[in-house]
Design a protein around this motif. Sequence first.
Motif, PDB file in Angstrom:
ATOM      1  N   SER A 114      -4.619 -26.567 -43.996  1.00  0.00           N
ATOM      2  CA  SER A 114      -4.669 -26.685 -45.446  1.00  0.00           C
ATOM      3  C   SER A 114      -5.699 -25.681 -45.940  1.00  0.00           C
ATOM      4  O   SER A 114      -6.569 -25.252 -45.172  1.00  0.00           O
ATOM      5  CB  SER A 114      -5.081 -28.095 -45.860  1.00  0.00           C
ATOM      6  OG  SER A 114      -6.451 -28.323 -45.557  1.00  0.00           O
ATOM      7  N   PRO A 115      -5.625 -25.280 -47.192  1.00  0.00           N
ATOM      8  CA  PRO A 115      -6.623 -24.335 -47.711  1.00  0.00           C
ATOM      9  C   PRO A 115      -8.059 -24.826 -47.546  1.00  0.00           C
ATOM     10  O   PRO A 115      -8.956 -24.055 -47.187  1.00  0.00           O
ATOM     11  CB  PRO A 115      -6.236 -24.198 -49.187  1.00  0.00           C
ATOM     12  CG  PRO A 115      -4.760 -24.463 -49.214  1.00  0.00           C
ATOM     13  CD  PRO A 115      -4.548 -25.523 -48.181  1.00  0.00           C
ATOM     14  N   VAL A 171       0.734 -24.740 -35.938  1.00  0.00           N
ATOM     15  CA  VAL A 171       1.848 -24.186 -36.708  1.00  0.00           C
ATOM     16  C   VAL A 171       3.161 -24.689 -36.113  1.00  0.00           C
ATOM     17  O   VAL A 171       3.237 -25.033 -34.937  1.00  0.00           O
ATOM     18  CB  VAL A 171       1.858 -22.637 -36.712  1.00  0.00           C
ATOM     19  CG1 VAL A 171       0.569 -22.087 -37.293  1.00  0.00           C
ATOM     20  CG2 VAL A 171       2.086 -22.085 -35.305  1.00  0.00           C
ATOM     21  N   THR A 178       6.172 -23.023 -37.673  1.00  0.00           N
ATOM     22  CA  THR A 178       7.119 -22.008 -38.121  1.00  0.00           C
ATOM     23  C   THR A 178       6.510 -20.620 -37.982  1.00  0.00           C
ATOM     24  O   THR A 178       5.282 -20.462 -37.943  1.00  0.00           O
ATOM     25  CB  THR A 178       7.505 -22.218 -39.599  1.00  0.00           C
ATOM     26  OG1 THR A 178       6.365 -21.941 -40.431  1.00  0.00           O
ATOM     27  CG2 THR A 178       7.998 -23.628 -39.848  1.00  0.00           C
ATOM     28  N   SER A 217       6.520 -18.392 -40.310  1.00  0.00           N
ATOM     29  CA  SER A 217       5.811 -18.077 -41.550  1.00  0.00           C
ATOM     30  C   SER A 217       4.374 -18.590 -41.500  1.00  0.00           C
ATOM     31  O   SER A 217       3.432 -17.913 -41.937  1.00  0.00           O
ATOM     32  CB  SER A 217       6.537 -18.691 -42.748  1.00  0.00           C
ATOM     33  OG  SER A 217       7.807 -18.099 -42.925  1.00  0.00           O
ATOM     34  N   GLU A 218       4.193 -19.798 -40.968  1.00  0.00           N
ATOM     35  CA  GLU A 218       2.840 -20.336 -40.829  1.00  0.00           C
ATOM     36  C   GLU A 218       2.016 -19.471 -39.873  1.00  0.00           C
ATOM     37  O   GLU A 218       0.833 -19.198 -40.130  1.00  0.00           O
ATOM     38  CB  GLU A 218       2.899 -21.775 -40.318  1.00  0.00           C
ATOM     39  CG  GLU A 218       3.482 -22.755 -41.320  1.00  0.00           C
ATOM     40  CD  GLU A 218       3.767 -24.116 -40.715  1.00  0.00           C
ATOM     41  OE1 GLU A 218       3.905 -25.071 -41.487  1.00  0.00           O
ATOM     42  OE2 GLU A 218       3.869 -24.219 -39.473  1.00  0.00           O
ATOM     43  N   MET A 245       2.423 -16.291 -39.239  1.00  0.00           N
ATOM     44  CA  MET A 245       2.110 -15.021 -39.906  1.00  0.00           C
ATOM     45  C   MET A 245       0.957 -15.177 -40.891  1.00  0.00           C
ATOM     46  O   MET A 245       0.087 -14.304 -40.986  1.00  0.00           O
ATOM     47  CB  MET A 245       3.357 -14.499 -40.621  1.00  0.00           C
ATOM     48  CG  MET A 245       4.449 -13.994 -39.691  1.00  0.00           C
ATOM     49  SD  MET A 245       6.008 -13.682 -40.563  1.00  0.00           S
ATOM     50  CE  MET A 245       5.486 -12.447 -41.754  1.00  0.00           C
ATOM     51  N   SER A 246       0.945 -16.283 -41.626  1.00  0.00           N
ATOM     52  CA  SER A 246      -0.124 -16.507 -42.596  1.00  0.00           C
ATOM     53  C   SER A 246      -1.475 -16.620 -41.909  1.00  0.00           C
ATOM     54  O   SER A 246      -2.487 -16.082 -42.391  1.00  0.00           O
ATOM     55  CB  SER A 246       0.155 -17.784 -43.396  1.00  0.00           C
ATOM     56  OG  SER A 246       1.314 -17.639 -44.189  1.00  0.00           O
ATOM     57  N   LEU A 247      -1.515 -17.290 -40.765  1.00  0.00           N
ATOM     58  CA  LEU A 247      -2.771 -17.420 -40.037  1.00  0.00           C
ATOM     59  C   LEU A 247      -3.172 -16.115 -39.370  1.00  0.00           C
ATOM     60  O   LEU A 247      -4.365 -15.801 -39.266  1.00  0.00           O
ATOM     61  CB  LEU A 247      -2.666 -18.549 -39.011  1.00  0.00           C
ATOM     62  CG  LEU A 247      -2.727 -19.948 -39.633  1.00  0.00           C
ATOM     63  CD1 LEU A 247      -2.280 -21.005 -38.642  1.00  0.00           C
ATOM     64  CD2 LEU A 247      -4.131 -20.254 -40.129  1.00  0.00           C
ATOM     65  N   GLU A 285      -2.741 -13.235 -40.642  1.00  0.00           N
ATOM     66  CA  GLU A 285      -3.376 -12.470 -41.721  1.00  0.00           C
ATOM     67  C   GLU A 285      -4.848 -12.831 -41.886  1.00  0.00           C
ATOM     68  O   GLU A 285      -5.656 -12.002 -42.298  1.00  0.00           O
ATOM     69  CB  GLU A 285      -2.640 -12.710 -43.049  1.00  0.00           C
ATOM     70  CG  GLU A 285      -1.290 -12.021 -43.147  1.00  0.00           C
ATOM     71  CD  GLU A 285      -0.638 -12.254 -44.494  1.00  0.00           C
ATOM     72  OE1 GLU A 285      -1.186 -13.066 -45.299  1.00  0.00           O
ATOM     73  OE2 GLU A 285       0.403 -11.638 -44.763  1.00  0.00           O
ATOM     74  N   ARG A 286      -5.198 -14.072 -41.551  1.00  0.00           N
ATOM     75  CA  ARG A 286      -6.588 -14.529 -41.670  1.00  0.00           C
ATOM     76  C   ARG A 286      -7.407 -14.232 -40.415  1.00  0.00           C
ATOM     77  O   ARG A 286      -8.600 -14.551 -40.362  1.00  0.00           O
ATOM     78  CB  ARG A 286      -6.631 -16.033 -41.949  1.00  0.00           C
ATOM     79  CG  ARG A 286      -6.067 -16.430 -43.311  1.00  0.00           C
ATOM     80  CD  ARG A 286      -6.207 -17.928 -43.517  1.00  0.00           C
ATOM     81  NE  ARG A 286      -7.616 -18.308 -43.673  1.00  0.00           N
ATOM     82  CZ  ARG A 286      -8.177 -18.647 -44.823  1.00  0.00           C
ATOM     83  NH1 ARG A 286      -7.447 -18.653 -45.940  1.00  0.00           N
ATOM     84  NH2 ARG A 286      -9.439 -18.978 -44.885  1.00  0.00           N
ATOM     85  N   TYR A 297      -6.411 -15.248 -37.176  1.00  0.00           N
ATOM     86  CA  TYR A 297      -6.164 -16.191 -36.076  1.00  0.00           C
ATOM     87  C   TYR A 297      -5.103 -15.619 -35.133  1.00  0.00           C
ATOM     88  O   TYR A 297      -3.954 -15.431 -35.518  1.00  0.00           O
ATOM     89  CB  TYR A 297      -5.689 -17.534 -36.623  1.00  0.00           C
ATOM     90  CG  TYR A 297      -6.783 -18.349 -37.261  1.00  0.00           C
ATOM     91  CD1 TYR A 297      -7.520 -19.258 -36.517  1.00  0.00           C
ATOM     92  CD2 TYR A 297      -7.074 -18.208 -38.615  1.00  0.00           C
ATOM     93  CE1 TYR A 297      -8.530 -20.009 -37.101  1.00  0.00           C
ATOM     94  CE2 TYR A 297      -8.089 -18.962 -39.210  1.00  0.00           C
ATOM     95  CZ  TYR A 297      -8.811 -19.861 -38.447  1.00  0.00           C
ATOM     96  OH  TYR A 297      -9.809 -20.597 -39.023  1.00  0.00           O
TER      97      TYR A 297
END
Length: 216
Positions: free
Chosen positions: A100-101, A118, A120, A122-123, A125-127, A129-130, A132
């Motif tokens: 969560s944010p 995660v 998926t 998409s999840e 990929m989002s991590l 980017e941060r 992880y």
Amino acid sequence: MSSIETKQQQVEATLRLAPVVPVVIIDDARAAVPMARALVAGGIPAIEVTLRTPAALDAIRAIAAEVEGAVVGVGTVLTPRDLEHARQAGAKFAVSPGVSPKLLAAADDSDLPLLPGVATASEAMSLLERGYRHLKFFPAVPAGGHKLLGAWASPLPQIRFCPTGGISLTSAPEFLSLPNVVCVGGSWLTPVDKLKSGDWAGIEALAREAAALKAR
């Protein structure tokens, strides 16, 4: 080197200690130390104690203070408060079923390394980017199993996973053979009946079986 990169290196070092990280649900904190000693004796030093019972934080404190060679972590981390309580208890790493944010913001500010979950691409990929690069794939078997995780290896080559959820000694090799899997998480090493009966020799035997598995 960024703080997130330092913590990711710590996560990687922990995940590479053995092919399996036991996922422990403990009801009696008095069982924590002998259980952890049995796991370490069997070759399984990294231990995830989940925050699913009132005894969890006391168990983590006891293992951190009394079990030489154990690297105790906390699982089922859902909130910033969970993360801080785990750090205060002496946990060396934290694991969440998702993100969560607020949890990610707290992890940015904490010294405690986080292995976020995660299900998926998409999840993942989002991590990524941060920053992880090491993630928990959860729930591994219901979410698609080793076939789904293996399909991510080519498009997401930067990420390594610890799949957890529905994995057994029999199915673990399917995951461990994948190029993007560092280790697996599993609850079969500390079954409820052995914890309740104090069968530490039995838990050590299960740990030895798990430690003999090979990650790619």
